[in-house]
Every structure is written in structure tokens, then in C-alpha cells.
Design a protein around this motif. Structure first.
Motif, PDB file in Angstrom:
ATOM      1  N   ARG A 120       0.859  -1.186   0.000  1.00 35.33           N
ATOM      2  CA  ARG A 120       0.000   0.000   0.000  1.00 35.33           C
ATOM      3  C   ARG A 120       0.883   1.220   0.000  1.00 35.33           C
ATOM      4  NH1 ARG A 120      -4.547  -0.629   4.690  1.00 35.33           N
ATOM      5  NH2 ARG A 120      -4.031   1.565   4.958  1.00 35.33           N
ATOM      6  N   GLU A 121       0.496   2.222  -0.797  1.00 38.62           N
ATOM      7  CA  GLU A 121       1.352   3.406  -0.893  1.00 38.62           C
ATOM      8  C   GLU A 121       1.454   4.170   0.420  1.00 38.62           C
ATOM      9  OE1 GLU A 121       1.081   5.753  -4.376  1.00 38.62           O
ATOM     10  OE2 GLU A 121       1.393   3.983  -5.656  1.00 38.62           O
ATOM     11  N   ASP A 122       0.345   4.187   1.176  1.00 40.06           N
ATOM     12  CA  ASP A 122       0.421   4.904   2.453  1.00 40.06           C
ATOM     13  C   ASP A 122       1.410   4.240   3.410  1.00 40.06           C
ATOM     14  OD1 ASP A 122      -1.250   2.707   2.760  1.00 40.06           O
ATOM     15  OD2 ASP A 122      -2.633   3.702   4.130  1.00 40.06           O
ATOM     16  N   MET A 123       1.604   2.937   3.236  1.00 37.82           N
ATOM     17  CA  MET A 123       2.601   2.235   4.068  1.00 37.82           C
ATOM     18  C   MET A 123       3.994   2.773   3.786  1.00 37.82           C
ATOM     19  SD  MET A 123       1.785  -1.843   3.884  1.00 37.82           S
ATOM     20  CE  MET A 123       2.612  -2.313   5.410  1.00 37.82           C
ATOM     21  N   PHE A 162       4.490   0.957  -8.299  1.00 41.02           N
ATOM     22  CA  PHE A 162       4.605   0.832  -6.837  1.00 41.02           C
ATOM     23  C   PHE A 162       6.040   0.437  -6.459  1.00 41.02           C
ATOM     24  CE2 PHE A 162       4.654  -1.551  -2.880  1.00 41.02           C
ATOM     25  CZ  PHE A 162       3.912  -0.748  -2.028  1.00 41.02           C
ATOM     26  N   VAL A 163       6.594  -0.528  -7.182  1.00 41.11           N
ATOM     27  CA  VAL A 163       7.957  -0.976  -6.881  1.00 41.11           C
ATOM     28  C   VAL A 163       8.932   0.188  -7.080  1.00 41.11           C
ATOM     29  CG1 VAL A 163       9.799  -2.604  -7.481  1.00 41.11           C
ATOM     30  CG2 VAL A 163       7.422  -3.362  -7.517  1.00 41.11           C
ATOM     31  N   ARG A 164       8.702   0.969  -8.142  1.00 44.82           N
ATOM     32  CA  ARG A 164       9.583   2.120  -8.378  1.00 44.82           C
ATOM     33  C   ARG A 164       9.502   3.086  -7.187  1.00 44.82           C
ATOM     34  NH1 ARG A 164       7.564   3.857 -12.874  1.00 44.82           N
ATOM     35  NH2 ARG A 164       9.052   2.965 -14.343  1.00 44.82           N
ATOM     36  N   LYS A 165       8.272   3.350  -6.734  1.00 43.97           N
ATOM     37  CA  LYS A 165       8.096   4.254  -5.583  1.00 43.97           C
ATOM     38  C   LYS A 165       8.803   3.707  -4.352  1.00 43.97           C
ATOM     39  CE  LYS A 165       3.944   6.850  -6.481  1.00 43.97           C
ATOM     40  NZ  LYS A 165       2.780   6.209  -7.095  1.00 43.97           N
TER      41      LYS A 165
END
Ligand SMILES: *Cc1c(COP(=O)(O)O)cnc(C)c1O
Length: 395
Positions: A120-123, A162-165
Motif C-alpha cells: 500500500r502506498e500509504d505504508m 509501486f515498486v519504483r516508488k
């Protein structure tokens, strides 16, 4: 290995806990680990899955044995509290959390070097903040959904971004990526091969498009360890097999030999004789009909995690013979028929799970009889039941 073939465990070692006790055979744990190791590539390491108090077997004692095995990479837990308990009891190896964890524990995660699963991005944002506050990088494992429909990013463009982030989030280190098999314990291997292909395809995209070689790739659970050597990557996650239980009836019983770790014992606390027409336990679902029935009370019930659904259909072993459960299993007691076991007396050993002379009751059989799953049954043997460890190297 020779020592492991024959356990040094003796049934009489109740350490005074005669009401009910689970004997944990550490020699069997070590045998199961060696057995799995023999079936994976030499450079593959094992994650010992110790969630739910080691599937009811006692996580801490098992962790202490695993600390010394060089081929054990570390441990997996489901909750932060489980991971923390392992750390506080001396776990030096890495600990991975397999599910979502809430932000309240992120700073402590950093401090205790516990690896969260991320999806999750917020994580990413909140873990990064915690890492900064603690002045300590957090190693994460990305959860990839290839067919469970549970947590995890998908192996698609959005997943890739997501992986890049994650790679670019300060304070976070992408240490691993894992997926979980939904059907590796089934006869049809097709769906698992499809999951493996999705995983490796996405891993290759990460390598090619993001230039990242993920250090720790892992897919296999117990069924994968037995049936899918092609899914051995850097790590495999061993849960149920560690405890000597089978993922399902459809996996091979010969590729990875296993020995059950838990035996559950009690003692008869009372015996009475009854004539015909006497009803037994709540609701009187059983009434004696014979001229003489010997009824033994066993001080174990569903309050210990013994399934109430075994009422009237389960059995225990006494003096090497089966004794059927009469009527309903109560919270703390149940009654069994010892009419045909003349040697049964107050104080006689009762085997609820395990072997007695030529008879045996396995977790799998008890699962089938009670309409439960062997995993569930093991997890449900709760903290009211003392675990008595025998065997192993820690004495
Ligand atoms: C529980 C769990 C395992 C272990 O599964 P077994 O079938 O007991 O080997 C492995 N991976 C994940 C993600 C899990 O949740």
C-alpha cells in the motif's frame, strides 16, 4: 541425523501438568527441517513460519532451535506482537511479517529490525517517516498477488510503479518480494505454474525496466517445497511441514518425509459405572443402553481448543485402545467409554493426538472427524495447554 530418526521423547514426561499437556518433539522438528532441506537446492534458505504461536506448537522454543541452523534465513510471523515476542526471546535472525501491519508499530519495527510486507502506498510514506524518526532504514518485502486475491500488488504497470516508488522512498530498502500459492497443495499443478510464471515475469520486468535485482525472491509454502522444486528461489517459507503435518491429502507423502511434532495427552480423572438409561453430558445426546457402561471423565474440553464438533464422534486412546467420546464435549471436560478397556483406571494416560501402542490419532484424522482443517486444529490448541518440549539440542 541418526539421532533424529529416533526421538528421545517419553510419554511420561508431563512435568506435573497432568490435566492436559502438549508434548513438543523437537527432534521431530529438526527431522522435518532436514527433510525439507534435502529437497531444496543447497543455496536456498528456509523461512520458518512461526505465526499463531508456531501453529499452536510454541513459537519461542522452536525459534531457539532454528537460530542454530545455518540454512534457516529467519522467521515469519503474522502480527507485530508475534514478531516482537520472538525478538524479545532472543531471535537474532531476520523476522518477516506476512500480512498488513498498522502504523502504530512502525517505529518499533524499525528499532527491532522486523521486515514488513508492503503493498500500500500509504505504508511506504508512513514507514519512511518511522525510519527517519528512528534513524534506521527499514527492509521491506513486497507482497505480489499472483492468484490469491489477498494482499499484494498486481504484476502489472501499476504494480511496477509501486515498486519504483518503494525503491525511491527514503529510509526503505527493498530486500525481497514474495507471492503466495493458492493451490500448490492440489493435484492439478497448472494454477501454480501460472502463478510462478506471473511472478518470474514481473521480477524480470523489475530487473529490465527498473534495474533492480531483488535480493530475496520467494514463493513456496510447504506444498511448494514438496511439489514445486522449480519455485525454489532464494527462500522458501515452511509452515505446516515444520510441524510434521501435511498441507493436504493431495501432496506426496514420500518426497519429504515428516514426523508429527505434537502429541496431546491427558489423564482419566474419574471412572463410574452406569446401568442402562443414563444420559451423559449436556443435552443428553447420549444415553447408555448396555447393562453396564464404564464412563471415564477426561479433564479436557473445547476451552483447551479440543473441538466440540467431536461430540459423539471422536475418540481418544487409552491403554492402546480407542475410547469413544460419549455425548457432548464440554468446555473443560468430556466423557469417554472405557467399558471394553478393563485396564483403564483413574490416572491412566489418555492420548488425544498421537500414538498409543498400535493405535494412532493424527491431527489430520481429527480434522476430518471434526469437519475442521488440520492447520486450524493445531492453531486452536490454546495457551491453557502447557507445551512440554522434549528432544532437540537445547536440553
Ligand atoms: C502461512 C503462510 C505460509 C506458510 O504456509 P504453509 O502452508 O503452512 O507452509 C507461507 N507464506 C505465507 C504468505 C503465509 O501466509
Amino acid at each position: 541425523m541418526e539421532k533424529l530418526e529416533n526421538s528421545s521423547c517419553r510419554t511420561s514426561d508431563s512435568a506435573g501438568y497432568d490435566r492436559v499437556w502438549a508434548q513438543i518433539d523437537m527432534d521431530a522438528v529438526l527431522f522435518n527441517m532436514e527433510s525439507m532441506r534435502a529437497n531444496i537446492r543447497e543455496d536456498v534458505k528456509i523461512v520458518a513460519v512461526l505465526k499463531t504461536n508456531g501453529y499452536g506448537h510454541g513459537a519461542v522454543a522452536i525459534m531457539k532451535e532454528m537460530e542454530k541452523l545455518p540454512y534457516v534465513w529467519g522467521y515469519a510471523a503474522a502480527t507485530f506482537e508475534e514478531a516482537k515476542e520472538l525478538r524479545e526471546n532472543g531471535a537474532k535472525k531476520p523476522i518477516l511479517l506476512l500480512g498488513y501491519v498498522f502504523p502504530y508499530c512502525y517505529r518499533e519495527l524499525a528499532r527491532l529490525e522486523i521486515r514488513p510486507s508492503c503493498f500500500r502506498e500509504d505504508m511506504l510514506k508512513e514507514l519512511s517517516a518511522a525510519a527517519k524518526e528512528e534513524g534506521k532504514a527499514i527492509r521491506i518485502h513486497i507482497a505480489l498477488d499472483t492468484g490469491m486475491g489477498r494482499i499484494g500488488i498486481r504484476p502489472d504497470d501499476e504494480g511496477l510503479s509501486f515498486v519504483r516508488k518503494a525503491m525511491n522512498t527514503p529510509g526503505l530498502i527493498v530486500e525481497g518480494m514474495f507471492t503466495h500459492f493458492a493451490k500448490a497443495d492440489e493435484e492439478d499443478h497448472g494454477p501454480t505454474h501460472a502463478q510462478i510464471a506471473l511472478y518470474t515475469g514481473f521480477r524480470d520486468r523489475i530487473r529490465e525496466e527498473l534495474g533492480l535485482e531483488i535480493p530475496l525472491c520467494h514463493c513456496s509454502n510447504s506444498a511448494g517445497i514438496i511439489e514445486f522444486p522449480e519455485a525454489n528461489m532464494n527462500l522458501v517459507r515452511a509452515g505446516i511441514t515444520l510441524y510434521g503435518l501435511w498441507p493436504s491429502s493431495e501432496v506426496s507423502r514420500t518426497i519429504v518425509p515428516l514426523r508429527p511434532v505434537m502429541t496431546l495427552y491427558s489423564r482419566i480423572v474419574y471412572i463410574k459405572e452406569a446401568g442402562p438409561g443414563v444420559s451423559v453430558s449436556y443435552g443428553g445426546t447420549y444415553t447408555t443402553s448396555a447393562e453396564k457402561t464404564r464412563i471415564a471423565t477426561i479433564p479436557v474440553g473445547y476451552g483447551d481448543g479440543y473441538p466440540r464438533s467431536l461430540s459423539g464422534k471422536g475418540y481418544v486412546l487409552i491403554c492402546g485402545k480407542k475410547a469413544l467420546i460419549l455425548g457432548r464435549v464440554c468446555m473443560d471436560q468430556m466423557m469417554v467409554d472405557v467399558t471394553d478397556i478393563p485396564d483403564a483406571r483413574e490416572g491412566s494416560l489418555v492420548t488425544l493426538i498421537g500414538k498409543d501402542a498400535g493405535e494412532s490419532i493424527t491431527m489430520e484424522q481429527l480434522g476430518d472427524l471434526s469437519g475442521r482443517f488440520n492447520y486450524e486444529l493445531a492453531c486452536n490448541i490454546n495457551r491453557r495447554v502447557p507445551r512440554i518440549v522434549c528432544g532437540g539440542t537445547l536440553g
